[in-house]
Each structure stands twice: as structure tokens, then as C-alpha cells.
Write a protein that holds these residues in place. Structure first.
Motif, PDB file in Angstrom:
ATOM      1  N   GLN A  85       0.842  -1.189   0.000  1.00 14.07           N
ATOM      2  CA  GLN A  85       0.000   0.000   0.000  1.00 14.07           C
ATOM      3  C   GLN A  85       0.879   1.241   0.000  1.00 14.07           C
ATOM      4  OE1 GLN A  85      -3.606  -0.457  -0.051  1.00 14.07           O
ATOM      5  NE2 GLN A  85      -2.583  -2.375  -0.597  1.00 14.07           N
ATOM      6  N   ARG A  86       0.363   2.312  -0.551  1.00 10.91           N
ATOM      7  CA  ARG A  86       1.045   3.604  -0.529  1.00 10.91           C
ATOM      8  C   ARG A  86       0.374   4.449   0.546  1.00 10.91           C
ATOM      9  NH1 ARG A  86       4.136   6.803  -3.900  1.00 10.91           N
ATOM     10  NH2 ARG A  86       3.747   9.042  -3.682  1.00 10.91           N
ATOM     11  N   VAL A  87       1.141   4.929   1.488  1.00 18.10           N
ATOM     12  CA  VAL A  87       0.626   5.768   2.566  1.00 18.10           C
ATOM     13  C   VAL A  87       1.138   7.185   2.327  1.00 18.10           C
ATOM     14  CG1 VAL A  87       0.598   6.172   5.060  1.00 18.10           C
ATOM     15  CG2 VAL A  87       0.617   3.823   4.172  1.00 18.10           C
ATOM     16  N   GLU A  88       0.221   8.132   2.260  1.00 14.78           N
ATOM     17  CA  GLU A  88       0.593   9.530   2.038  1.00 14.78           C
ATOM     18  C   GLU A  88       0.158  10.371   3.227  1.00 14.78           C
ATOM     19  OE1 GLU A  88      -1.039  10.920  -1.648  1.00 14.78           O
ATOM     20  OE2 GLU A  88      -0.052   9.355  -2.809  1.00 14.78           O
ATOM     21  N   ILE A  89       1.025  11.277   3.624  1.00 15.51           N
ATOM     22  CA  ILE A  89       0.706  12.234   4.682  1.00 15.51           C
ATOM     23  C   ILE A  89       0.675  13.605   4.026  1.00 15.51           C
ATOM     24  CG2 ILE A  89       1.454  13.270   6.849  1.00 15.51           C
ATOM     25  CD1 ILE A  89       2.897  10.594   7.419  1.00 15.51           C
ATOM     26  N   VAL A  90      -0.438  14.303   4.173  1.00 12.72           N
ATOM     27  CA  VAL A  90      -0.609  15.615   3.552  1.00 12.72           C
ATOM     28  C   VAL A  90      -0.810  16.644   4.657  1.00 12.72           C
ATOM     29  CG1 VAL A  90      -2.044  16.991   2.001  1.00 12.72           C
ATOM     30  CG2 VAL A  90      -1.671  14.561   1.524  1.00 12.72           C
ATOM     31  N   VAL A  91      -0.039  17.717   4.598  1.00 12.22           N
ATOM     32  CA  VAL A  91      -0.172  18.810   5.550  1.00 12.22           C
ATOM     33  C   VAL A  91      -0.621  20.038   4.782  1.00 12.22           C
ATOM     34  CG1 VAL A  91       1.018  20.253   7.234  1.00 12.22           C
ATOM     35  CG2 VAL A  91       1.666  17.842   6.981  1.00 12.22           C
TER      36      VAL A  91
END
Length: 106
Positions: A85-91
Motif C-alpha cells: 500500500q502507498r501511505v501519504e501524509i498531507v499537511v
């Protein structure tokens, strides 16, 4: 994890129940839900899931039962990555209507 009075409802039941760490618990629950869905979809046993994710079987058991107090957000994200899976953190800046906080979409 203590509880506070919060008479006004929100879109987060953990906040409504007064948990100080409600946002973190919600994020962990969303990640654990996705992890459990993947384990079920692949038909993995807890032992197989533990081997793939480099977690111990007891930790996988905790995730399966949503007992997430002793499991970090980072550990859950790493487990998802190990399951392709690709985990993205967006701020981004908070909007006044919603305020600051943490949201996980899985």
C-alpha cells in the motif's frame, strides 16, 4: 487517556466521548481498519500477516481486535506499506470551519 465534558456533538465520536487523544485514536482505527481489510482479502493468518509486516503475532492480534494503545501510527503505516500500500501524509492549512486536526482517509 482521560475524558472531558463535551456537550456539543462533532463528527468524531471519540471527541464527543471526551478522549484527549481522540484524533490519534481515530487515525489509528482508520489505518487498522484498512490493515484488517487487507489481511481478510488476502486470507492471511495472524502468523502470516506478522511475517509479512514484521510485526509479532500478538501485535497483529491486537490490531485485529482494534486494541491500538500500544501500537504507533508509524507502525501501522509501515505494516500497510509491507502489504503493498502507498501511505501519504498531507499537511495543509486548516480551514476555519473545520479547524486544525488529523484526518486519515483509507
Amino acid at each position: 487517556m482521560s475524558r472531558k465534558d463535551n456537550p456539543q456533538g462533532t463528527d468524531n465520536v471519540l471527541v464527543d466521548l471526551g478522549f484527549d487523544d481522540a484524533e490519534e485514536l481515530s487515525a489509528k482505527a482508520a489505518l487498522a481498519l484498512k490493515l484488517n481489510e487487507l489481511i481478510d482479502k488476502r486470507g492471511l493468518s495472524q502468523t502470516e500477516a506478522a511475517t509479512i509486516t514484521s510485526m509479532t503475532q500478538p501485535k497483529v492480534s491486537q490490531v485485529r481486535r482494534y486494541k491500538l494503545q500500544n501500537i504507533s501510527l508509524e507502525r501501522l503505516m509501515q505494516a500497510l506499506v509491507s502489504l503493498d500500500q502507498r501511505v501519504e501524509i498531507v499537511v495543509r492549512p486548516a480551514h476555519r470551519a473545520r479547524g486544525s486536526g488529523i484526518t486519515v482517509a483509507a
